[in-house]
Design a protein around this motif. Structure first.
Motif, PDB file in Angstrom:
ATOM      1  N   ALA A  45       0.842  -1.199   0.000  1.00  0.00           N
ATOM      2  CA  ALA A  45       0.000   0.000   0.000  1.00  0.00           C
ATOM      3  C   ALA A  45       0.878   1.250   0.000  1.00  0.00           C
ATOM      4  N   VAL A  46       1.926   1.249   0.829  1.00  0.00           N
ATOM      5  CA  VAL A  46       2.833   2.399   0.887  1.00  0.00           C
ATOM      6  C   VAL A  46       3.593   2.537  -0.428  1.00  0.00           C
ATOM      7  N   LEU A  47       4.104   1.405  -0.943  1.00  0.00           N
ATOM      8  CA  LEU A  47       4.891   1.460  -2.174  1.00  0.00           C
ATOM      9  C   LEU A  47       4.040   1.896  -3.368  1.00  0.00           C
ATOM     10  N   HIS A  82      10.911   6.938   6.522  1.00  0.00           N
ATOM     11  CA  HIS A  82      12.199   6.280   6.718  1.00  0.00           C
ATOM     12  C   HIS A  82      12.169   4.871   6.135  1.00  0.00           C
ATOM     13  N   GLY A  83      13.216   4.526   5.437  1.00  0.00           N
ATOM     14  CA  GLY A  83      13.331   3.180   4.881  1.00  0.00           C
ATOM     15  C   GLY A  83      12.817   3.047   3.473  1.00  0.00           C
ATOM     16  N   LEU A  84      12.181   4.074   2.933  1.00  0.00           N
ATOM     17  CA  LEU A  84      11.688   4.010   1.559  1.00  0.00           C
ATOM     18  C   LEU A  84      12.817   4.326   0.577  1.00  0.00           C
ATOM     19  N   ALA A  85      12.790   3.672  -0.553  1.00  0.00           N
ATOM     20  CA  ALA A  85      13.814   3.881  -1.582  1.00  0.00           C
ATOM     21  C   ALA A  85      13.136   3.925  -2.943  1.00  0.00           C
ATOM     22  N   ILE A  86      13.631   4.798  -3.805  1.00  0.00           N
ATOM     23  CA  ILE A  86      13.074   4.953  -5.153  1.00  0.00           C
ATOM     24  C   ILE A  86      14.222   5.081  -6.141  1.00  0.00           C
ATOM     25  N   PHE A 134       9.296  -3.356  -5.909  1.00  0.00           N
ATOM     26  CA  PHE A 134       8.965  -3.763  -7.274  1.00  0.00           C
ATOM     27  C   PHE A 134       9.364  -2.648  -8.227  1.00  0.00           C
ATOM     28  N   ALA A 135       9.410  -2.987  -9.490  1.00  0.00           N
ATOM     29  CA  ALA A 135       9.707  -2.007 -10.543  1.00  0.00           C
ATOM     30  C   ALA A 135       8.689  -2.174 -11.663  1.00  0.00           C
ATOM     31  N   VAL A 150      10.399   1.058  -6.615  1.00  0.00           N
ATOM     32  CA  VAL A 150      10.149   1.518  -5.243  1.00  0.00           C
ATOM     33  C   VAL A 150      10.370   0.340  -4.301  1.00  0.00           C
ATOM     34  N   ALA A 151      10.891   0.632  -3.131  1.00  0.00           N
ATOM     35  CA  ALA A 151      11.174  -0.428  -2.152  1.00  0.00           C
ATOM     36  C   ALA A 151      11.105   0.154  -0.753  1.00  0.00           C
ATOM     37  N   THR A 152      10.944  -0.714   0.216  1.00  0.00           N
ATOM     38  CA  THR A 152      10.945  -0.309   1.616  1.00  0.00           C
ATOM     39  C   THR A 152      11.781  -1.291   2.417  1.00  0.00           C
TER      40      THR A 152
END
Length: 275
Positions: A45-47, A82-86, A134-135, A150-152
């Motif tokens: 949901a966040v991603l 915090h912890g999210l990556a794009i 996922f991408a 996007v990743a967490t």
């Protein structure tokens, strides 16, 4: 020791404990899988939300022909998360934006997924931190397709699941032991009428063949056995009675001839006889 040599109580206890343990194990597995799936759905949901924001920023930049503002917009979207990556790969292969430390795997960026309901991928970064992400391809108006990943970071999820699984399996073990003890108590309680029948049957002897088991006092499953034993005792009683009557008849039939023989023998012995 063969299973058939075990007491009925132990066999019922083992069967009850085995079935209960199997049910508890399946239930524990389902609970663990449900909790894990909850975390996956929460992360997705966040991603998905961050993916949608990044997609809008890219499409807007493509429409204006200016991708220079994309990194700043993504940085603003990541504030407080915090912890999210794009990572964003432009249609020409340039990396427009990439969060440090995430370390998106190459296969994820080279073959991005298209389906929105596809399962996320889990990997470890170079710092051995676990990520889930996922991408997907993002069509841009008049500029081809970009790739957005996007990743967490999910280390806290994995720590929680490790602790949860430990607690869960310890609870399953304790429940299995408890069901074994309760099964033994239930088996002994359930077999009490059978032990009462054994005690009652042991009191019946050759002098007490008229005693019978109380069919109404035993469970319905043992009623047929009680009737069969009563019928057996009845046949034995009848056989002993016939044997007793035969002894009495024989004694009566032999009484008169033996008395006559004794009388004649006494008369003969009372007279003097030569050698």
């Amino acid at each position: 020791m063969r299973l058939t040599a075990l007491s009925l109580t132990l066999r019922l206890t083992a069967l009850f404990a085995a079935v209960s343990t199997a049910v508890i194990l399946v239930l524990g597995y389902l609970i663990g899988a449900a909790v894990e799936q909850h975390f996956v759905e929460q992360d997705m949901a966040v991603l998905s939300d961050k993916f949608a924001q990044t997609q809008l920023a890219l499409q807007k930049a493509a429409a204006e022909g200016d991708f220079a503002s994309v990194p700043q917009q993504i940085d603003e979207a990541l504030v407080g998360h915090h912890g999210l990556a794009i990572a964003v790969i432009a249609p020409d292969g340039r990396t427009l934006f990439a969060t440090r430390d995430a370390g998106f795997p190459g296969f994820l960026l080279e073959t991005p997924l298209v389906a929105k309901d596809s399962q996320p991928v889990v990997w470890n970064s170079e710092r051995r931190m676990p990520y889930r992400g996922f991408a997907r391809r993002v069509p841009l108006p008049g500029a081809g397709e970009a790739v957005v990943a996007v990743a967490t970071e999910i280390s806290h999820h994995e720590q929680f699941m490790a602790s949860f699984r430990m607690t869960l399996w310890l609870s399953v073990l304790a429940a299995a032991l408890a069901t074994g003890v309760l099964g033994w108590l239930a088996a002994r309680r359930g077999l009490a009428p059978l032990r009462a029948m054994k005690h009652k049957a042991g009191e019946i002897s050759a002098q007490r063949l008229d005693a019978r088991l109380d069919v109404d006092a035993v469970p319905s499953e043992l009623a047929d056995l009680a009737r069969t034993l009563n019928e057996t005792f009845a046949r034995l009683d009848a056989s002993f009675r016939r044997l007793a009557d035969l002894s009495t008849d024989l004694a009566h039939e032999f009484h008169s001839p033996i008395s006559n023989l004794l009388m004649h023998a006494q008369v003969i012995l009372s007279r003097p006889r030569s050698v």
